[in-house]
Design a protein around this motif. Structure first.
Motif, PDB file in Angstrom:
ATOM      1  N   UNK A  74       7.295  12.258  15.709  1.00 19.83           N
ATOM      2  CA  UNK A  74       7.171  12.403  14.266  1.00 19.83           C
ATOM      3  C   UNK A  74       6.995  11.026  13.655  1.00 19.83           C
ATOM      4  N   UNK A  75       6.110  10.874  12.692  1.00 18.01           N
ATOM      5  CA  UNK A  75       5.965   9.540  12.086  1.00 18.01           C
ATOM      6  C   UNK A  75       5.564   9.624  10.614  1.00 18.01           C
ATOM      7  N   UNK A  76       6.176   8.744   9.837  1.00 16.76           N
ATOM      8  CA  UNK A  76       5.928   8.706   8.391  1.00 16.76           C
ATOM      9  C   UNK A  76       5.769   7.268   7.927  1.00 16.76           C
ATOM     10  N   UNK A  77       5.315   7.126   6.694  1.00 13.20           N
ATOM     11  CA  UNK A  77       5.400   5.835   6.021  1.00 13.20           C
ATOM     12  C   UNK A  77       5.870   6.077   4.586  1.00 13.20           C
ATOM     13  N   UNK A  78       6.255   4.993   3.923  1.00 13.09           N
ATOM     14  CA  UNK A  78       6.783   5.085   2.549  1.00 13.09           C
ATOM     15  C   UNK A  78       6.569   3.733   1.881  1.00 13.09           C
ATOM     16  N   UNK A  79       6.799   3.644   0.568  1.00 15.60           N
ATOM     17  CA  UNK A  79       6.502   2.373  -0.118  1.00 15.60           C
ATOM     18  C   UNK A  79       7.068   1.108   0.554  1.00 15.60           C
ATOM     19  N   UNK A 101      13.019   2.645  12.038  1.00 15.25           N
ATOM     20  CA  UNK A 101      12.302   2.464  10.785  1.00 15.25           C
ATOM     21  C   UNK A 101      11.914   0.991  10.671  1.00 15.25           C
ATOM     22  N   UNK A 102      10.615   0.761  10.624  1.00 13.79           N
ATOM     23  CA  UNK A 102      10.079  -0.604  10.527  1.00 13.79           C
ATOM     24  C   UNK A 102       9.617  -0.854   9.098  1.00 13.79           C
ATOM     25  N   UNK A 103      10.203  -1.852   8.456  1.00 16.84           N
ATOM     26  CA  UNK A 103       9.801  -2.145   7.072  1.00 16.84           C
ATOM     27  C   UNK A 103       8.419  -2.773   6.991  1.00 16.84           C
ATOM     28  N   UNK A 104       7.880  -2.785   5.794  1.00 13.01           N
ATOM     29  CA  UNK A 104       6.609  -3.491   5.580  1.00 13.01           C
ATOM     30  C   UNK A 104       6.858  -4.996   5.647  1.00 13.01           C
TER      31      UNK A 104
END
Ligand code: BLA
Length: 316
Positions: A74-79, A101-104
């Protein structure tokens, strides 16, 4: 979303308990890390807006390797989030969670890391807010993210004690509040592990809520390279790789590691493993296959109760 997989060899035998006249077999299938992920996703949605990541198309599968082993990706991204991904592998004898969870690169937030490996006999657990930058030498960074978390770390260090010696090089990727623990599957610690996961994830989300995206190109570059170095380390030396190879075969395991679990390796930077970790270079220029050059160390937790590093320069 279909991937071709070869059937895995049996990974482990069930733990046999001779506690009475009749041996009874303990199955681990009662344990599931799905509940952990369900919590994390629900909670994340209260804090930010998740959208499927570009990886989702290729890696959205529920792969059934042999009719008995379920693999979920499963994979997502967010702001603020470059990539939130999880791998779950569940069978009668094995439960695996790799959730990160890898931040920007615009933020210097820690990387959320939950790596749980459970067989019928053993649990190998790492739960941490892995620091992006060096918390042993950089006090400002350490204070910024970990000072307020030390009491939380101490609370769980009591119930989920230090798991003993580990690959020495790994310690630089861990924070003062890392939970690194091992316990027999007969010990009922799943409740406390769930509670630790909930607390650590909530703590990470609170840090994310407060994070401000940097516009300073130097800072962003520095964050990006730090994350790239982390990804490069894990894609090459992660202890789970052997298990993935046994389950999926060489090619698919490699693909999962580089393009899913530690995606970003080919996008965030150009440096290679040996640029970051030259001590692994063999005479013929290849990467030393050993996980550790220094060897294993840290029999005991190398941080004291105030979160000060007491590992004495990699000697324990
Ligand atoms: C063992 N996994 C370990 C160990 C650590 C970690 C510290 C102890 C062995 C050692 O390193 O010496 C986890 N190490 C990490 C993490 C980081 C790190 C998270 O440096 C992050 C920076 N474990 C998993 C998954 C699998 C898995 C997904 O999380 C399988 C797919 C398996 N981990 C696994 C196995 C071992 C292990 C089989 C024992 C292998 C060994 O000790 O050689």
């Amino acid at each position: 979303c279909s991937l071709t997989l070869k059937p895995p060899p049996p990974l482990s035998t069930n733990l046999v308990l001779f506690n009475s006249k009749k041996p009874c077999t303990l199955q681990v299938s009662a344990i599931s890390y799905k509940k952990f992920v369900h919590f994390a996703l629900t909670e994340t949605k209260h804090h930010t807006h998740l959208v499927p990541s570009p990886l989702h198309e290729k890696y959205c599968s529920m792969i059934d390797i042999d009719g008995e082993t379920e693999v979920q990706l499963l994979s997502f991204q967010a702001p603020m989030v470059r990539l939130l991904r999880r791998l779950c592998i569940e069978s009668e004898t094995m439960q695996i969670l790799d959730f990160a969870v890898f931040p920007k690169p615009e933020v210097d937030l820690p990387i959320f890391c939950a790596n749980f490996f459970t067989t019928a006999s053993m649990n190998i657990i790492v739960l941490d807010l892995n620091p992006l930058h060096d918390v042993i030498t950089m006090r400002d960074y350490k204070d910024k993210y970990y000072k307020s978390l030390i009491p939380l770390g101490l609370k769980y260090a009591e119930f989920l004690p230090w798991g003993g010696k580990l690959t020495s090089e790994s310690i630089k990727f861990f924070s003062p509040v890392v939970i690194w623990t091992k316990f027999a599957s007969s010990q009922d610690k799943q409740g406390v592990l769930y509670s630790a996961f909930v607390d650590y994830y909530k703590a990470w989300l609170e840090l994310m809520d407060k994070a401000v995206e940097s516009t300073d190109a130097t800072q962003i570059l520095w964050n990006r390279e730090a994350q790239h170095r982390y990804l490069t380390w894990r894609a090459e030396k992660d202890p789970g790789y052997g298990v993935l190879k046994r389950l999926f075969g060489d090619t698919l395991a490699k693909d999962l590691v580089r393009n899913f679990l530690f995606q970003g390796i080919d996008e965030l930077g150009r440096k290679q493993f040996l640029d970051y970790f030259p001590e692994y270079c063999c005479e013929d220029g290849t990467i030393n296959k050993k996980r550790s050059i220094v060897g294993k160390s840290y029999e005991n937790r190398p941080w004291d109760g105030r979160g000060e590093f007491v590992g004495n320069n990699f000697e324990d």
